[in-house]
Design a protein around this motif. Sequence first.
Motif, PDB file in Angstrom:
ATOM      1  N   GLY A  27       0.798  -1.219   0.000  1.00  0.00           N
ATOM      2  CA  GLY A  27       0.000   0.000   0.000  1.00  0.00           C
ATOM      3  C   GLY A  27       0.837   1.279   0.000  1.00  0.00           C
ATOM      4  N   ALA A  28       1.938   1.277   0.745  1.00  0.00           N
ATOM      5  CA  ALA A  28       2.782   2.465   0.814  1.00  0.00           C
ATOM      6  C   ALA A  28       3.381   2.790  -0.550  1.00  0.00           C
ATOM      7  CB  ALA A  28       3.887   2.265   1.843  1.00  0.00           C
ATOM      8  N   GLU A  29       3.787   1.771  -1.289  1.00  0.00           N
ATOM      9  CA  GLU A  29       4.373   1.996  -2.619  1.00  0.00           C
ATOM     10  C   GLU A  29       3.323   2.480  -3.604  1.00  0.00           C
ATOM     11  OE1 GLU A  29       7.431  -1.330  -3.582  1.00  0.00           O
ATOM     12  OE2 GLU A  29       6.184  -2.056  -1.929  1.00  0.00           O
ATOM     13  N   VAL A  30       2.121   1.914  -3.501  1.00  0.00           N
ATOM     14  CA  VAL A  30       1.038   2.353  -4.374  1.00  0.00           C
ATOM     15  C   VAL A  30       0.713   3.821  -4.105  1.00  0.00           C
ATOM     16  CG1 VAL A  30      -1.393   2.057  -4.965  1.00  0.00           C
ATOM     17  CG2 VAL A  30       0.044   0.043  -4.581  1.00  0.00           C
ATOM     18  N   ALA A  31       0.572   4.168  -2.842  1.00  0.00           N
ATOM     19  CA  ALA A  31       0.222   5.541  -2.479  1.00  0.00           C
ATOM     20  C   ALA A  31       1.302   6.519  -2.926  1.00  0.00           C
ATOM     21  CB  ALA A  31      -0.004   5.639  -0.971  1.00  0.00           C
ATOM     22  N   ALA A  32       2.559   6.156  -2.731  1.00  0.00           N
ATOM     23  CA  ALA A  32       3.654   7.030  -3.150  1.00  0.00           C
ATOM     24  C   ALA A  32       3.639   7.242  -4.656  1.00  0.00           C
ATOM     25  CB  ALA A  32       4.987   6.437  -2.709  1.00  0.00           C
ATOM     26  N   HIS A  33       3.273   6.210  -5.396  1.00  0.00           N
ATOM     27  CA  HIS A  33       3.263   6.304  -6.860  1.00  0.00           C
ATOM     28  C   HIS A  33       2.247   7.323  -7.345  1.00  0.00           C
ATOM     29  CE1 HIS A  33       3.848   5.039 -10.979  1.00  0.00           C
ATOM     30  NE2 HIS A  33       2.549   4.847 -11.117  1.00  0.00           N
ATOM     31  N   VAL A  34       1.124   7.445  -6.645  1.00  0.00           N
ATOM     32  CA  VAL A  34       0.077   8.390  -7.079  1.00  0.00           C
ATOM     33  C   VAL A  34       0.069   9.664  -6.239  1.00  0.00           C
ATOM     34  CG1 VAL A  34      -1.365   6.589  -8.064  1.00  0.00           C
ATOM     35  CG2 VAL A  34      -1.690   7.227  -5.663  1.00  0.00           C
ATOM     36  N   GLY A  35       1.026   9.802  -5.324  1.00  0.00           N
ATOM     37  CA  GLY A  35       1.161  11.037  -4.563  1.00  0.00           C
ATOM     38  C   GLY A  35       0.094  11.274  -3.522  1.00  0.00           C
ATOM     39  N   LEU A  36      -0.425  10.200  -2.930  1.00  0.00           N
ATOM     40  CA  LEU A  36      -1.472  10.320  -1.913  1.00  0.00           C
ATOM     41  C   LEU A  36      -1.070   9.570  -0.648  1.00  0.00           C
ATOM     42  CD1 LEU A  36      -4.564   9.686  -4.212  1.00  0.00           C
ATOM     43  CD2 LEU A  36      -3.896  11.887  -3.226  1.00  0.00           C
ATOM     44  N   ARG A  37      -1.800   9.840   0.458  1.00  0.00           N
ATOM     45  CA  ARG A  37      -1.529   9.129   1.701  1.00  0.00           C
ATOM     46  C   ARG A  37      -1.994   7.682   1.588  1.00  0.00           C
ATOM     47  NH1 ARG A  37      -4.083  10.079   6.059  1.00  0.00           N
ATOM     48  NH2 ARG A  37      -5.919  11.013   5.049  1.00  0.00           N
ATOM     49  N   GLU A  38      -1.232   6.792   2.200  1.00  0.00           N
ATOM     50  CA  GLU A  38      -1.591   5.380   2.167  1.00  0.00           C
ATOM     51  C   GLU A  38      -2.959   5.150   2.796  1.00  0.00           C
ATOM     52  OE1 GLU A  38       0.114   1.014   3.682  1.00  0.00           O
ATOM     53  OE2 GLU A  38       1.220   2.870   4.156  1.00  0.00           O
ATOM     54  N   ALA A  39      -3.264   5.872   3.874  1.00  0.00           N
ATOM     55  CA  ALA A  39      -4.556   5.679   4.545  1.00  0.00           C
ATOM     56  C   ALA A  39      -5.714   6.008   3.612  1.00  0.00           C
ATOM     57  CB  ALA A  39      -4.626   6.553   5.797  1.00  0.00           C
ATOM     58  N   LEU A  40      -5.572   7.075   2.823  1.00  0.00           N
ATOM     59  CA  LEU A  40      -6.642   7.455   1.899  1.00  0.00           C
ATOM     60  C   LEU A  40      -6.839   6.390   0.830  1.00  0.00           C
ATOM     61  CD1 LEU A  40      -8.709   9.373   0.675  1.00  0.00           C
ATOM     62  CD2 LEU A  40      -6.825  10.549  -0.497  1.00  0.00           C
ATOM     63  N   VAL A  41      -5.746   5.927   0.239  1.00  0.00           N
ATOM     64  CA  VAL A  41      -5.846   4.902  -0.799  1.00  0.00           C
ATOM     65  C   VAL A  41      -6.472   3.636  -0.226  1.00  0.00           C
ATOM     66  CG1 VAL A  41      -4.535   3.449  -2.391  1.00  0.00           C
ATOM     67  CG2 VAL A  41      -3.899   5.851  -2.098  1.00  0.00           C
ATOM     68  N   GLY A  42      -6.097   3.282   1.000  1.00  0.00           N
ATOM     69  CA  GLY A  42      -6.673   2.112   1.639  1.00  0.00           C
ATOM     70  C   GLY A  42      -8.166   2.257   1.878  1.00  0.00           C
ATOM     71  N   GLU A  43      -8.598   3.444   2.311  1.00  0.00           N
ATOM     72  CA  GLU A  43     -10.034   3.671   2.537  1.00  0.00           C
ATOM     73  C   GLU A  43     -10.824   3.589   1.242  1.00  0.00           C
ATOM     74  OE1 GLU A  43      -9.679   6.726   6.369  1.00  0.00           O
ATOM     75  OE2 GLU A  43     -10.149   7.485   4.364  1.00  0.00           O
ATOM     76  N   LEU A  44     -10.274   4.148   0.184  1.00  0.00           N
ATOM     77  CA  LEU A  44     -10.987   4.120  -1.097  1.00  0.00           C
ATOM     78  C   LEU A  44     -11.005   2.720  -1.700  1.00  0.00           C
ATOM     79  CD1 LEU A  44      -9.622   7.434  -2.688  1.00  0.00           C
ATOM     80  CD2 LEU A  44     -11.922   7.034  -1.772  1.00  0.00           C
ATOM     81  N   GLY A  45      -9.955   1.937  -1.437  1.00  0.00           N
ATOM     82  CA  GLY A  45      -9.881   0.584  -1.967  1.00  0.00           C
ATOM     83  C   GLY A  45      -9.648   0.525  -3.464  1.00  0.00           C
ATOM     84  N   VAL A  46      -9.122   1.616  -4.019  1.00  0.00           N
ATOM     85  CA  VAL A  46      -8.837   1.707  -5.451  1.00  0.00           C
ATOM     86  C   VAL A  46      -7.492   2.415  -5.613  1.00  0.00           C
ATOM     87  CG1 VAL A  46     -11.280   1.802  -6.091  1.00  0.00           C
ATOM     88  CG2 VAL A  46     -10.021   3.932  -5.669  1.00  0.00           C
ATOM     89  N   ILE A  47      -6.968   2.425  -6.841  1.00  0.00           N
ATOM     90  CA  ILE A  47      -5.788   3.233  -7.131  1.00  0.00           C
ATOM     91  C   ILE A  47      -6.246   4.460  -7.903  1.00  0.00           C
ATOM     92  CG2 ILE A  47      -3.509   3.341  -8.205  1.00  0.00           C
ATOM     93  CD1 ILE A  47      -3.314   0.346  -8.045  1.00  0.00           C
ATOM     94  N   PRO A  48      -6.259   5.629  -7.274  1.00  0.00           N
ATOM     95  CA  PRO A  48      -6.651   6.831  -8.004  1.00  0.00           C
ATOM     96  C   PRO A  48      -5.558   7.247  -8.986  1.00  0.00           C
ATOM     97  CG  PRO A  48      -6.795   7.129  -5.603  1.00  0.00           C
ATOM     98  CD  PRO A  48      -5.978   5.903  -5.862  1.00  0.00           C
ATOM     99  N   SER A  49      -5.964   7.880 -10.075  1.00  0.00           N
ATOM    100  CA  SER A  49      -4.989   8.515 -10.952  1.00  0.00           C
ATOM    101  C   SER A  49      -4.211   9.557 -10.161  1.00  0.00           C
ATOM    102  CB  SER A  49      -5.709   9.210 -12.115  1.00  0.00           C
ATOM    103  OG  SER A  49      -4.900  10.216 -12.699  1.00  0.00           O
ATOM    104  N   TYR A  50      -2.941   9.771 -10.528  1.00  0.00           N
ATOM    105  CA  TYR A  50      -2.159  10.770  -9.797  1.00  0.00           C
ATOM    106  C   TYR A  50      -2.731  12.169  -9.976  1.00  0.00           C
ATOM    107  CZ  TYR A  50       0.270  10.889 -14.357  1.00  0.00           C
ATOM    108  OH  TYR A  50       0.589  10.951 -15.693  1.00  0.00           O
TER     109      TYR A  50
END
Length: 421
Positions: free
Chosen positions: A218-241
């Motif tokens: 999750g941390a690597e995914v979040a860093a790739h799109v420039g968002l907090r890991e907690a937010l990406v985890g809550e959404l359960g998706v990979i947002p566009s950067y």
Amino acid sequence: MKVAVIGGGSTYTPELVSGLSAERERIDVTELVLHDVDAERREVVGGMARRMLARQGFAGSLEVTDDLDRAVDGADFVLLQIRVGGQAARLSDETVPLLCGCVGQETTGGGGFAKALRTVPVVLHVADRVRELAAPDAWIVDFTNPVGIVTRALLDHGHRAIGLCNVAIGLQRWAARLLEVEPDRVLVDQVGLNHLTWVRALRVDGEDVLPRLLAERGAEVAAHVGLREALVGELGVIPSYYLRYFYCHDEVVEQLRHAEPRAAVVAALERELLAQYADPTVDEKPVLLERRGGAFYSEAATALIASLTAGTEDIQVVDVYNGSTLVGLAADDVVEVPAKIGREGAEPIPQLPLAPELLGLAQHVAAYERLTAEAAVTRDPVTARKALLTHPLIGQDLIVDDLLEGLVAAERRRGGELVAL
């Protein structure tokens, strides 16, 4: 096959030329035409393209011209990659909104609005000449930003067009490296609007690995799109950067206020790239081009052209009319979704409804895109204000007035007009 590239003086062109030539088995290009209105860029990029094609053993013809009718006459594919106003226009698109406390970015918010109003009339003029002169079943493939609005304008005016962005293929290649698999095994289920998308499934050999990827990396995914890991985890998706501009608006505005504008960085890169292209000994795309952005652009383009030609019905992420694909959006909203690509075009893959937290934002921006596409054609200031008032990154009466006046003034200083103020 004849392929015409409108905006052929772009520094991206060598990558595209390389891709078209390398895919000769799938794409039988016999005529390639690079069209550009900038004489210096035509000469430099055209010369570079000629050397690259010679090195790769290209047997077809290459023409470089400023004559639009000559470029599109008889073309089977017309690729649009123009930047109306150049980097100078981009600089004002990025800086004027910051004065109003809004994100300054060339495709999102006020900057994207100005770019759309500047670009759509030019694209529609090109498309009208394509309709008149190109092959009867010619395709227009649009890479010109903002892709969603430009593609919408083309489709609304009855043109045979598909929009294409490199975000999905970039995510596919990144995920393949992360998962240590070959890219062709990875299918990105990306849905939404151009530069407003979410990856809801990431399939490797048909298995959705997204939940495991978010849980374990999750941390690597979040860093790739420039968002907090907690937010990406809550959404359960990979947002566009590009979702950073929405989810972190105030933080991004503050960063942009203290950073060198991207337009200035790109302008410097382009000067260096053009100097390298002008070197008569250079016949391969330089490594510096990787810093320009647009990664995997040529691969996405050649894959789309090959599939439209051969009717392979493979799945690619493209920009098309929604139809009934995403519930809650209008049939004539332009969406960015996986689609089967055949000779007759792109058939979107059926999708589950968007979650409320995704749908609400998509509806907001789709309404803004509808109004902006209309304002770009009518030049009506009231429609333009409505568009900015609808955009979730702007949306306040006094900010709309200040922003529109600032963008119009900047355009007039360059000798153009956005709306009839």
